[in-house]
Design an enzyme around this catalytic site. Structure first.
Site, PDB file in Angstrom:
ATOM      1  CB  SER A   1     -45.561  -2.941  41.170  1.00 19.11           C
ATOM      2  OG  SER A   1     -45.490  -4.328  41.263  1.00 19.11           O
ATOM      3  CG  LEU A   2     -39.881  -4.475  41.224  1.00 16.54           C
ATOM      4  CD1 LEU A   2     -39.149  -5.532  42.039  1.00 16.54           C
ATOM      5  CD2 LEU A   2     -38.867  -3.594  40.503  1.00 16.54           C
TER       6      LEU A   2
ATOM      7  CE  LYS B   1     -43.714 -13.472  40.728  1.00 21.33           C
ATOM      8  NZ  LYS B   1     -44.531 -12.787  41.676  1.00 21.33           N
TER       9      LYS B   1
ATOM     10  CG  ASP C   1     -49.358 -14.678  46.408  1.00 18.13           C
ATOM     11  OD1 ASP C   1     -50.475 -14.148  46.535  1.00 18.13           O
ATOM     12  OD2 ASP C   1     -48.572 -14.841  47.342  1.00 18.13           O
TER      13      ASP C   1
ATOM     14  CE  LYS D   1     -41.156  -9.579  43.094  1.00 21.11           C
ATOM     15  NZ  LYS D   1     -42.165  -9.629  44.127  1.00 21.11           N
TER      16      LYS D   1
ATOM     17  CD  GLU E   1     -31.764  -5.798  46.940  1.00 19.36           C
ATOM     18  OE1 GLU E   1     -31.130  -4.894  47.437  1.00 19.36           O
ATOM     19  OE2 GLU E   1     -33.015  -5.817  46.858  1.00 19.36           O
TER      20      GLU E   1
HETATM   21  S1  IVH Z   1     -37.395  -2.969  44.768  1.00 24.17           S
HETATM   22  C1  IVH Z   1     -39.584   0.730  42.788  1.00 24.17           C
HETATM   23  N1  IVH Z   1     -36.414  -5.073  45.905  1.00 24.17           N
HETATM   24  O1  IVH Z   1     -41.784  -6.835  45.272  1.00 24.17           O
HETATM   25  C2  IVH Z   1     -39.653  -0.683  43.130  1.00 24.17           C
HETATM   26  N2  IVH Z   1     -38.771  -4.882  45.762  1.00 24.17           N
HETATM   27  O2  IVH Z   1     -43.345  -7.124  42.849  1.00 24.17           O
HETATM   28  C3  IVH Z   1     -38.956  -0.947  44.390  1.00 24.17           C
HETATM   29  N3  IVH Z   1     -39.978  -6.745  46.794  1.00 24.17           N
HETATM   30  O3  IVH Z   1     -43.057  -3.587  45.275  1.00 24.17           O
HETATM   31  C4  IVH Z   1     -38.989  -2.354  44.728  1.00 24.17           C
HETATM   32  N4  IVH Z   1     -38.204  -7.852  47.453  1.00 24.17           N
HETATM   33  O4  IVH Z   1     -42.838  -4.938  47.572  1.00 24.17           O
HETATM   34  C5  IVH Z   1     -37.523  -4.432  45.530  1.00 24.17           C
HETATM   35  N5  IVH Z   1     -35.373  -6.863  46.924  1.00 24.17           N
HETATM   36  C6  IVH Z   1     -36.490  -6.234  46.560  1.00 24.17           C
HETATM   37  C7  IVH Z   1     -37.775  -6.738  46.837  1.00 24.17           C
HETATM   38  C8  IVH Z   1     -38.901  -6.036  46.405  1.00 24.17           C
HETATM   39  C9  IVH Z   1     -39.524  -7.813  47.420  1.00 24.17           C
HETATM   40  C10 IVH Z   1     -41.405  -6.451  46.566  1.00 24.17           C
HETATM   41  C11 IVH Z   1     -41.759  -4.995  46.701  1.00 24.17           C
HETATM   42  C12 IVH Z   1     -42.160  -4.613  45.314  1.00 24.17           C
HETATM   43  C13 IVH Z   1     -42.725  -5.903  44.813  1.00 24.17           C
HETATM   44  C14 IVH Z   1     -42.833  -5.932  43.321  1.00 24.17           C
END
Ligand code: IVH
Length: 706
Positions: A96-97, A333, A51, A128, A126
């Site tokens: 995504s973010l 990250k 990743d 990730k 939060e």
């Molecule tokens: S918020 C509109 N919160 O990370 C975006 N995503 O790299 C909503 N992910 O697509 C995502 N932990 O699959 C959010 N606490 C968290 C998360 C999280 C893991 C994942 C999710 C996202 C991806 C982006």
């Protein structure tokens, strides 16, 4: 290696290749697979992406497109959420973010969002979660559909997995119609159990937890066994009008909707061991992030960073989103803690207690902030369970300060040239039989197998501190049979020593003097010297201080040991068993006049929670009556100059504190030799008291070793 925080501008050919690589990997990454699954056949070379490497490729693509906008391909991996589309349309795109990699980048992002909004927003921070994104639809409180992310617009229906996901109830506590989004993961425990189940059923083990989720969702329709997974939610959406029924308030704060999800019976990051924070400043967000990183290895599930999001729906609406990611949130990250590399060799080691463990030598790989060449493989049965072969592409995990370990192999990357790993038939150290009756294999000669190592350990500075018994002398003592266990050191006579090579009157007198002095070492040192499996220096100190005498230690059962900080139900019986095995050696030590008590320890049990504490106040007893957490950095000066790290730790614990390696908001005191270190700056930022070695020595007056 390039800096992960900024992409590199590539040449045109490199750019095109990178796009191809990312596309091939991302179907698996975002769909029901992972980048680690992506095997790209480039001629004879097989390329597998982990990743962290995938992230880097995407950042390079983005950097190149910023420099050469005309090169940008349509639907570039840096612009769209990749992945194979399924056939269920998402109720709203699953975005995504964007990522940041440092406090500076986060501060910049905060500043630009603040500018866009015209004020600084309140944030929720939060973990990730390192799993796969999943949308769960509820109608009138009943779970009706599960959909993967897919390409973000269409996902795949995986409703069949619903019964196996902890945290996503079949029925909510209220008959609401809504969509919950979050991450489905395998916790560390679930991952281990899943691989045991798979091997027992003739299936190949998963390389890591994320890959395990992907594999489970992909194949579980026609599998005869169930792999339990865990879900944590991070979003709630109202569903379109086609779904009748009452709706949650669409205008509520994110933190309120997360709390609502908890009430409805859905697990969220807030109910996970990682917890969440609601903060008013980016500095406070950064504090949560630093603390989260420090706890990363102890959470029991994988995280790859933190997510910072605006809490208020008005702020979110104002900030808006790009086609790929929202502008109201960002992922911070963490450094990659797992990387793919090649298993080169398995080395069989025999420890001091005769335990035989396999150790992996891998192609050196940079992971968790260091270059890893060796990794643990736990025990021989694990090796068989994991089904590893030499030449395999393996995932190396290094979380926090923990010793790197092999998580599993990418079975799909095998070329056919891999070689089975041969387990030893006899003890690799002495050629005796191996006792395979337990999980951990052991030489049937037990401690006697590696006696020279045991003796060397016991006479070291941290234990009995008998310096004049050096390596050559240990060898002779063992070879001549004068020493058959660590206790025999204390009954050596001058005549015996004079018989040995290179031992004259002076060196014999010196050795005997040191041996005599060692008899009055504290119990903690003697316990360490015995090399009880499952304990090291600091655990031995805790045990010695808790029980105060060897009699009490030998009388303790497993339940009594569990009362000692850091000893759990797995370790306690091993320690009891070890003490039984060592009883004859302990008896010899006692007979020889070796001290069996811990100075200063009273054997009083520490006050249980809720009970009044004993009122005993040592210089490093915290205000709450608990040990103060002390961090030491730099080279000690003044009265502490001569102390080794271990002696510093002993001193801190003797003074009622506990030593720790890193500064956090729980640190009570930093002892710093100079002002330049990052620990110093961090302690200053957090407002933690700082003392020089001299000030610290003064505070501990009377407790310093003479
Ligand atoms: S918020 C509109 N919160 O990370 C975006 N995503 O790299 C909503 N992910 O697509 C995502 N932990 O699959 C959010 N606490 C968290 C998360 C999280 C893991 C994942 C999710 C996202 C991806 C982006």
């Amino acid at each position: 290696m390039s800096n992960p925080s900024s992409g590199q501008v590539l040449s045109r050919a490199e750019y095109e290749e990178a796009v191809q690589t990312a596309r091939a990997a991302s179907g698996l990454y975002y769909g029901t697979g992972t980048a680690a699954d992506a095997v790209l056949d480039e001629g004879a070379d097989v390329v597998v992406l982990d990743d962290a490497t995938y992230d880097q490729v995407v950042r390079d693509i983005a950097a190149t497109e910023a420099e050469h906008p005309d090169w940008a391909v349509a639907a570039s991996p840096a612009q769209v959420v990749g992945g194979d589309a399924g056939d269920v349309e998402h109720s709203a795109p699953m975005l995504s973010l964007d990522n940041v990699f440092s406090a500076e980048e986060l501060a910049e992002w905060n500043a630009s969002l603040g500018k866009r909004l015209g004020h600084s927003p309140r944030y929720v921070v939060e973990p990730k979660l390192d799993g796969l994104a999943l949308a769960a639809r509820y109608q009138n409180g009943l779970l009706t559909q599960l959909i993967t992310r897919g390409d973000g617009v269409h996902g795949e229906d995986v409703t069949f997995a619903a019964g196996a996901i902890i945290g996503l109830p079949q029925e909510l506590t209220q008959p609401l119609t809504l969509e919950v989004r979050g991450e489905v993961m395998l916790t560390d425990e679930q991952f281990t159990a899943a691989n045991e189940l798979r091997l027992a059923n003739g299936d190949k083990p998963f390389v890591n937890p994320r890959n395990g989720v992907a594999g489970t969702l992909r194949g579980s329709k026609d599998r005869s066994y169930v792999i339990p997974m865990t879900f944590f939610a991070y979003q709630v959406l109202n569903l379109p009008d086609t779904y009748p029924g009452p709706q949650p308030d669409a205008d509520s704060d994110y933190s309120a909707s997360i709390a609502l999800l908890g009430e409805l019976g859905v697990s969220t990051a807030a109910t996970s061991p990682a917890q969440i924070a609601v903060v008013d400043t980016v500095e406070a967000a950064q504090e949560y992030i630093d603390a989260l990183l420090a706890r990363r290895a102890d959470l029991g599930f994988g995280i790859d960073g933190a997510v910072i999001k605006a809490d208020s729906p008005a702020d979110r609406a104002l900030a808006g989103s790009s086609s790929r990611a929202p502008r109201w949130g960002i992922a911070f990250k963490f450094p990659a803690d797992s990387r793919l590399t090649t298993l080169e060799e398995v080395i069989w080691q025999v420890g001091r207690t005769g335990v035989i463990t396999p150790r992996a030598r891998v192609t050196p790989v940079f992971v968790g902030g260091t270059t890893v060449t060796y990794a643990t493989l736990h025990n021989p049965n694990d090796l068989a369970r994991q089904g590893l072969m030499l030449g395999d592409t393996v995932m190396v995990l290094r979380a926090g300060e923990v010793i790197p370990r092999i998580e599993g192999a990418v079975v799909s990357a095998r070329t056919g040239n891999e070689i089975p790993i041969e387990a030893p038939q006899v003890c690799p150290n002495c050629g005796s039989e191996i006792d395979r009756s337990q999980e951990r294999w052991r030489c049937t000669r037990g401690r006697k197998c590696a006696l020279p190592q045991s003796i060397k350990y016991a006479v070291a500075r941290d234990c009995w501190d008998i310096e004049s018994v050096g390596e050559k002398l240990v060898r002779q003592l063992v070879d001549t049979g004068l020493v058959t266990d660590v206790a025999d050191i204390f009954t050596l006579t001058g005549e015996q020593l004079l018989e040995l090579d290179r031992m004259g009157q002076t060196s014999v007198a010196k050795a005997l003097g040191e041996i005599e002095k060692a008899k009055s070492q504290p119990l903690a040192r003697t316990l360490t010297a015995l090399g009880v499996r499952g304990t090291g220096r600091s655990m031995s100190r805790r045990i010695a201080r808790y029980f105060a005498t060897m009699d009490a230690i030998q009388a303790a059962d497993a339940a009594a040991f569990e009362a000692v900080d850091g000893i759990g139900p797995e370790k306690a019986p091993v320690i009891v068993e070890e003490l039984v095995e060592l009883a004859p050696v302990i008896a010899k030590l006692r007979q020889a006049g070796v001290s069996m008590t811990e100075p200063g320890a009273t054997g009083l049990q520490p006050a249980a929670e809720g009970e009044p504490d004993t009122g005993e106040r040592l210089p490093l007893t915290g205000e709450n009556g608990k040990p103060m957490s002390v961090v030491v950095t730099g080279k000690m000066t003044g009265p502490l100059a001569a102390l080794s790290r271990n002696e510093m730790n002993e001193l801190i614990e003797r003074a009622g504190g506990k030593s720790s390696g890193s500064v956090s908001k729980n640190t009570g005191l930093l002892v710093a030799a100079d002002e330049g270190s990052s620990k110093y700056t961090k302690a200053q930022d957090l407002g933690i008291p700082i003392e020089t070695p001299e000030q610290f020595a003064e505070r501990l007056e009377g407790l310093l070793p003479s």
